[in-house]
Design an enzyme around this catalytic site. Structure first.
Site, PDB file in Angstrom:
ATOM      1  CG  PHE A 142      23.103  19.726   6.662  1.00 33.47           C
ATOM      2  CD1 PHE A 142      24.396  19.321   6.944  1.00 33.47           C
ATOM      3  CD2 PHE A 142      22.845  21.086   6.511  1.00 33.47           C
ATOM      4  CE1 PHE A 142      25.418  20.255   7.098  1.00 33.47           C
ATOM      5  CE2 PHE A 142      23.855  22.024   6.646  1.00 33.47           C
ATOM      6  CZ  PHE A 142      25.148  21.609   6.940  1.00 33.47           C
ATOM      7  CB  CYS A 143      19.369  14.591   4.103  1.00 31.13           C
ATOM      8  SG  CYS A 143      20.225  13.063   3.900  1.00 31.13           S
ATOM      9  CG  ASN A 144      16.846  20.708   3.879  1.00 32.39           C
ATOM     10  OD1 ASN A 144      16.378  21.222   2.865  1.00 32.39           O
ATOM     11  ND2 ASN A 144      16.304  20.846   5.061  1.00 32.39           N
TER      12      ASN A 144
END
Ligand SMILES: Cc1ncc(COP(=O)(O)O)c(C=O)c1O
Length: 468
Positions: free
Chosen positions: A397-399
């Site tokens: 999640f782009c994290n």
């Protein structure tokens, strides 16, 4: 069958009675979001993107078809109409967040990432300065470290602690107290993690500012289902995307900045719209004061009126009601998932983040395991969900920081893989390198149009992973 007739629903209500106060949202589901049921979709990716109510689009179309809009900033009538729309929208955004216009300005950007980039490229980092980030920041915040000027400063990360994925207050205080010598110190954290749904305390804002930090609050995942009151909290910079709040329009976000904090930023260039004066012969320019100095080129002036309509829509749906709904649904789903067992008694799902509903949003991140305790590849989970027409999200999640800590990846093994790949690695190469470990998770996130029936379908889907 109406979901309210079911036994599961009655049992859910016994455990989460406050859900009953949100039933007005079921009427919205039937009117504003009827397309979900008509097309057979189960949408549980609200942290990825919100959904728009049909009336938002209708009202916007009515506005566009009854107005003539020209490029703003001229006195001709069509330009003046567009300029007026931009100004009205700016005012409405500040009002929505209860931000005093004497304290805050609203700068329109393409999205939250655009707003983060504005701060990253303009904050006056230099040698001895500090950038402090929590581990669970989105890539668009972590990316600030890559600007050349920021490389001269020191970037540090406050860890989040699995399985709850919260930050220890004592640890944070230690980080905040260090670097009292630094001239410029920027502390950036998400009001809500887009990975785990954890809501970090807004009290950190005051604490950090009292110690000389400028605070960047990434509110992108928080504001769709929580009220952010900028009369009560005073972060220096706030970043958000409007499509995450109400689905339409995409392509518009904002940086809400304290006027004083804005003065600290130095833009590395100028563009059409950002200057009040420029000369080629004299090699000089003067940046426009306030928000305009940060808005490059022509604003999305046909879409901004739809932002106002979106905020009206959220107001009428009731942010507190939405908050209650997503929290109760997430609480119930987490309880059910945590209790799910294979025939041999082993857990089917491991949830990343707190299992309680306090201090968290309506996002549930997890991995699934087989009866031997091996993780199920998140890509397989997504494939099977697609067959059910469930829109969930998988990956990190782009994290990356939250993912690394949640999944138990070690720095040395990541660096080892990187070296092996010649310092340029794809996700697939990384997956092969850490063979057997999860490199991503599965995320469910609820929003304005979510119902108990959606949560029940999602649970039935996960029950399909039980064996024995
Ligand atoms: C917490 C958080 N910050 C920033 C972003 C970036 O938002 P955008 O892609 O709209 O720029 C996201 C997107 O998912 C997010 O969840």
């Amino acid at each position: 069958m109406n979901e309210r007739d079911g036994e599961e629903y009655q049992e859910f209500l016994r455990r989460y009675p406050s859900y009953a106060s949100t039933t007005a949202l079921d009427d919205l589901r039937a009117t504003e979001f009827a397309r979900l049921d008509r097309l057979g979709h189960v949408y549980v990716d609200y942290t990825g993107g919100g959904l728009h109510g049909e009336s938002q689009v209708r009202r916007h179309m009515e506005f566009l078809t009854s107005s003539v809009l020209g490029n703003p900033h001229s006195t001709n009538p069509t330009s003046a109409k567009a300029t007026e729309g931009v100004a009205r929208c700016r005012k409405r955004v500040l009002e929505f967040f209860n931000a005093d216009p004497r304290e805050y300005v609203c700068i329109f950007t393409a999205n939250a990432s655009g707003a983060l980039k504005l701060v990253g490229e303009s904050y006056p980092f230099d040698e001895g300065d500090q950038l402090l980030l929590t581990f669970d920041n989105h890539n668009s915040v972590v990316g600030i470290r890559a600007f050349d000027r920021v490389r001269r400063a020191t970037t540090r990360y406050v860890p989040v602690e699995p399985p709850d994925m919260r930050v220890s207050g004592v640890t944070l205080e230690g980080f905040l107290n260090e670097g009292s010598e630094s001239r410029n110190k920027l502390f950036a954290y998400p009001a809500q993690s887009n990975f785990s749904g954890v809501q970090h305390p807004l009290e950190w804002i005051e604490k950090a500012r009292a110690l000389g930090w400028d605070v960047l609050l990434d509110a992108a995942a928080f504001v769709p289902t929580n009220r952010l009151d900028l009369g009560r909290w005073h972060p220096d910079y706030v970043t958000l995307s409007f499509y995450k709040m109400f689905g339409y329009p995409t392509g518009v976000g904002a940086l809400l900045a304290r006027r004083e904090a804005l003065m600290k930023l130095h833009r590395p260039w100028f563009a059409g719209g950002t200057i009040s004066w420029a000369s080629v012969l004299a090699d000089s320019h003067t940046l426009s004061p306030g928000s305009e100095g940060f808005e490059d080129g022509t604003l999305n002036y046909t879409s901004l009126p739809a932002v106002e309509l979106g905020l009206d829509f959220l107001d009428s749906a009731g942010l507190d009601r939405i908050h209650e709904r997503v929290n109760t649904l997430a609480g119930w789903l987490m309880e059910e998932l945590a209790a799910l067992r294979h025939g041999n008694g082993k857990r089917v799902a491991r949830i990343y983040g707190p299992l309680e509903t306090r201090g968290r949003g309506g996002t549930v991140a997890m991995n699934l395991y087989d009866p031997q305790g091996n993780p199920t590849d998140h890509r397989k989970v997504e494939e099977r969900a697609n067959d059910w027409k469930i829109s969930l999200r998988t990956g990190c999640f782009c994290n990356p920081g939250a993912g690394e800590l949640a999944l138990g990846l070690e720095r040395d093994e990541i660096v080892g893989c990187l070296v092996q790949a010649g310092n340029r690695m794809t996700v697939d190469e990384f997956r092969q390198c850490v063979d057997g470990k999860s490199t991503g998770a599965v995320r469910i996130s609820f929003g304005v149009a979510s119902t108990f029936a959606d949560a029940l379908t999602v649970l039935s889907f996960f029950k399909g992973f039980r064996e024995g």
